[in-house]
Write a protein that holds these residues in place. Sequence first.
Motif, short mmCIF file in Angstrom:
data_model
loop_
_atom_site.label_atom_id
_atom_site.label_comp_id
_atom_site.label_asym_id
_atom_site.label_seq_id
_atom_site.Cartn_x
_atom_site.Cartn_y
_atom_site.Cartn_z
N TYR A 1 0.96 -1.24 -0.17
CA TYR A 1 0.11 -0.14 -0.03
C TYR A 1 0.87 1.16 -0.12
N ASP A 2 2.20 1.26 0.30
CA ASP A 2 3.04 2.23 0.34
C ASP A 2 2.87 3.13 -1.09
N PHE A 3 3.26 4.20 -1.12
CA PHE A 3 3.28 5.13 -2.32
C PHE A 3 4.55 6.37 -1.89
N LYS A 4 4.76 6.89 -3.01
CA LYS A 4 5.88 7.70 -3.03
C LYS A 4 5.53 9.30 -2.67
N LEU A 5 6.33 9.94 -1.83
CA LEU A 5 6.18 11.41 -1.65
C LEU A 5 7.31 12.05 -2.01
N ASN A 6 7.16 13.10 -2.49
CA ASN A 6 8.46 13.91 -2.58
C ASN A 6 9.03 14.34 -1.14
N VAL A 7 10.82 14.41 -1.11
CA VAL A 7 11.15 14.67 0.03
C VAL A 7 10.70 16.01 0.60
N LYS A 8 10.71 17.04 -0.20
CA LYS A 8 10.48 18.52 0.02
C LYS A 8 9.08 18.59 0.89
N LEU A 9 8.13 17.72 0.04
CA LEU A 9 6.95 17.88 0.56
C LEU A 9 6.91 17.10 2.02
N LYS A 10 7.52 15.95 2.11
CA LYS A 10 7.47 15.26 3.75
C LYS A 10 8.25 16.32 4.57
N ARG A 11 9.22 17.17 4.42
CA ARG A 11 9.82 18.05 5.00
C ARG A 11 9.07 18.96 5.60
#
Length: 208
Positions: free
Chosen positions: A97-107
């Motif tokens: 179920y995992d999906f990718k998020l951009n590093v800048k968005l997570k930060r």
Amino acid sequence: MDIKVVDIKGKETAAKVKLADSIYGIEPNDHAIYLDVKQYLAAQRQGTHKSKERADIAGSTRKIKKQKGTGTARAGSIKSPVFRGGGRVFGPKPRNYDFKLNVKLKRLARKSALSYKAQEKNIIVVNNMDLNEVKTKNFMSIMADMEIAYEKVLFVLPEDNKNVFLSARNIQGANVVTVDSLNTYEILNANKLVIVEGAVEKIESILN
């Protein structure tokens, strides 16, 4: 933002620490928080669910009745989904179920979560969390002295500390993480955020 540093007895010390406005004073982005929390919870799912479709059912493949003259619909296999004990149609299969998020968005999401805690004045900076032994009772005493007993508290350490981790693991509501594993969900899920003084600079270096 300046905040006074306390010791493990909950007493204010003469020291102060400056929390960077670029991390603790931004306008929180709720959508970034939503996406990061959604990804965190999705990654916790095992995804091991599985039902048997008709190809997975154990049973004979013989034609169970003649094609015509029965007065009912044609039936070619006992494993058909229309029969009791047959396979399931479009059942769940193992998946990730995992999906990718951009590093800048997570930060940005972590900065937003920390800013919410700062606005609510729910951040405590403690000078150290050094424990000489593994003892749950001692850790409970520390939480009581800080007036955070029986609350959901996230302790943020600059590095691994086995004594702190083991002392806190049986206390309901107490969660201990290092700076490297700090995430948006756990920040928001806690009522209070207790940051060891040495971890403040590390948080800034990671998020900036």
